[in-house]
Design a protein around this motif. Sequence first.
Motif, mmCIF file in Angstrom:
data_model
loop_
_atom_site.group_PDB
_atom_site.id
_atom_site.type_symbol
_atom_site.label_atom_id
_atom_site.label_comp_id
_atom_site.label_asym_id
_atom_site.label_seq_id
_atom_site.Cartn_x
_atom_site.Cartn_y
_atom_site.Cartn_z
ATOM 1 N N ALA A 147 0.826 -1.211 0.000
ATOM 2 C CA ALA A 147 0.000 0.000 0.000
ATOM 3 C C ALA A 147 0.860 1.261 0.000
ATOM 4 O O ALA A 147 0.512 2.243 -0.671
ATOM 5 C CB ALA A 147 -0.948 -0.006 1.197
ATOM 6 N N ILE A 148 1.966 1.245 0.724
ATOM 7 C CA ILE A 148 2.872 2.407 0.702
ATOM 8 C C ILE A 148 3.359 2.643 -0.726
ATOM 9 O O ILE A 148 3.379 3.771 -1.217
ATOM 10 C CB ILE A 148 4.071 2.208 1.661
ATOM 11 N N GLY A 149 3.753 1.575 -1.417
ATOM 12 C CA GLY A 149 4.199 1.713 -2.807
ATOM 13 C C GLY A 149 3.083 2.208 -3.718
ATOM 14 O O GLY A 149 3.301 3.073 -4.566
ATOM 15 N N LEU A 150 1.877 1.659 -3.526
ATOM 16 C CA LEU A 150 0.735 2.101 -4.341
ATOM 17 C C LEU A 150 0.434 3.570 -4.096
ATOM 18 O O LEU A 150 0.188 4.338 -5.029
ATOM 19 C CB LEU A 150 -0.500 1.254 -4.018
ATOM 20 N N TRP A 151 0.425 3.976 -2.837
ATOM 21 C CA TRP A 151 0.149 5.369 -2.480
ATOM 22 C C TRP A 151 1.255 6.277 -3.020
ATOM 23 O O TRP A 151 0.983 7.359 -3.545
ATOM 24 C CB TRP A 151 0.016 5.475 -0.976
ATOM 25 N N VAL B 267 -6.038 2.072 6.718
ATOM 26 C CA VAL B 267 -5.819 3.475 6.338
ATOM 27 C C VAL B 267 -4.937 3.579 5.093
ATOM 28 O O VAL B 267 -5.230 4.352 4.171
ATOM 29 C CB VAL B 267 -5.213 4.271 7.512
ATOM 30 N N LEU B 268 -3.863 2.799 5.040
ATOM 31 C CA LEU B 268 -2.985 2.849 3.864
ATOM 32 C C LEU B 268 -3.716 2.369 2.610
ATOM 33 O O LEU B 268 -3.500 2.901 1.512
ATOM 34 C CB LEU B 268 -1.722 2.027 4.091
ATOM 35 N N GLY B 269 -4.582 1.372 2.760
ATOM 36 C CA GLY B 269 -5.393 0.929 1.623
ATOM 37 C C GLY B 269 -6.281 2.057 1.110
ATOM 38 O O GLY B 269 -6.412 2.256 -0.102
ATOM 39 N N LEU B 270 -6.871 2.807 2.035
ATOM 40 C CA LEU B 270 -7.707 3.943 1.625
ATOM 41 C C LEU B 270 -6.880 5.016 0.931
ATOM 42 O O LEU B 270 -7.318 5.599 -0.063
ATOM 43 C CB LEU B 270 -8.435 4.529 2.835
ATOM 44 N N ALA C 148 -7.736 -2.053 2.020
ATOM 45 C CA ALA C 148 -8.448 -1.496 3.174
ATOM 46 C C ALA C 148 -9.391 -2.539 3.776
ATOM 47 O O ALA C 148 -9.469 -2.691 5.005
ATOM 48 C CB ALA C 148 -9.218 -0.244 2.767
ATOM 49 N N LEU C 149 -10.096 -3.260 2.932
ATOM 50 C CA LEU C 149 -10.996 -4.316 3.406
ATOM 51 C C LEU C 149 -10.205 -5.413 4.130
ATOM 52 O O LEU C 149 -10.639 -5.921 5.169
ATOM 53 C CB LEU C 149 -11.779 -4.908 2.234
ATOM 54 N N ALA C 150 -9.054 -5.758 3.607
ATOM 55 C CA ALA C 150 -8.211 -6.754 4.274
ATOM 56 C C ALA C 150 -7.766 -6.245 5.636
ATOM 57 O O ALA C 150 -7.717 -7.009 6.610
ATOM 58 C CB ALA C 150 -7.003 -7.095 3.401
ATOM 59 N N GLY C 151 -7.444 -4.947 5.734
ATOM 60 C CA GLY C 151 -7.082 -4.367 7.030
ATOM 61 C C GLY C 151 -8.227 -4.471 8.027
ATOM 62 O O GLY C 151 -8.015 -4.814 9.199
ATOM 63 N N ALA C 152 -9.437 -4.195 7.557
ATOM 64 C CA ALA C 152 -10.610 -4.331 8.433
ATOM 65 C C ALA C 152 -10.780 -5.790 8.856
ATOM 66 O O ALA C 152 -11.088 -6.074 10.015
ATOM 67 C CB ALA C 152 -11.858 -3.819 7.719
ATOM 68 N N SER C 153 -10.564 -6.713 7.937
ATOM 69 C CA SER C 153 -10.672 -8.132 8.250
ATOM 70 C C SER C 153 -9.615 -8.563 9.258
ATOM 71 O O SER C 153 -9.882 -9.367 10.147
ATOM 72 C CB SER C 153 -10.537 -8.970 6.979
ATOM 73 N N LEU C 154 -8.400 -8.031 9.115
ATOM 74 C CA LEU C 154 -7.345 -8.332 10.085
ATOM 75 C C LEU C 154 -7.761 -7.862 11.481
ATOM 76 O O LEU C 154 -7.555 -8.569 12.463
ATOM 77 C CB LEU C 154 -6.030 -7.639 9.694
ATOM 78 N N GLY D 91 -6.672 -0.586 -3.852
ATOM 79 C CA GLY D 91 -6.568 0.080 -2.557
ATOM 80 C C GLY D 91 -7.730 -0.271 -1.646
ATOM 81 O O GLY D 91 -7.554 -0.517 -0.447
ATOM 82 N N GLY D 92 -8.947 -0.315 -2.213
ATOM 83 C CA GLY D 92 -10.119 -0.694 -1.432
ATOM 84 C C GLY D 92 -10.018 -2.122 -0.921
ATOM 85 O O GLY D 92 -10.438 -2.423 0.206
#
Length: 186
Positions: free
Chosen positions: A47-51, A97-100, A176-182, A172-173
């Motif tokens: 996500a850092i690379g994508l952002w 947050v990074l996914g968003l 973010a969804l994976a982060g919520a799942s974690l 990215g979404g």
Amino acid sequence: MARLIALLMLVLPSLSLAHEMGEEPGGLVSGLLHPLVGMDHLLAALAIGLWAGSLAGRKAWILPLAFSLATLTSAALGPGIAPFAVAEMALAMSVLVLGLMAAVQSPPRLAAGILMAASVGLLHGHAHGTEGMGLSLQAGYLAGLATSTWGLHAVGLLVARRIPLMGMRLLGGSIALAGASLALAL
């Protein structure tokens, strides 16, 4: 894709945690593998690379540099002060947050982007330092960790530069969804 990631996070919550791998705990192999098997680290580094792909030219490497330096510094300092469960929740939320941020693809103000990337890096380093209690985090581990993390940043940056905006929003979404799942799996 997002559903698959969410399902994996719910079914295999242990993937959200970093694991020592290789024959030498805390060594080079362990450091190289950690970002690839610790789902939170893998997703955050991508996500850092994508952002960072939203920034033009050489500026794109500033966010990965801030994340990596903060992670290595924090990991090298050793155990953190936050309870491990709190740190794991913070890591999951950082992935969200990074996914968003990757999904929005709006270039950050450079100082704010650096501060955010470094803050997330400190969280990830805290987890490494805390997990490394009892092991001395060796230079080989830190070198391996940095190498794999930079590889993931580079993959994220290359993907960001090659896929259309709608694809970035979906990717990215999904992160973010994976982060919520974690977070839910903790």
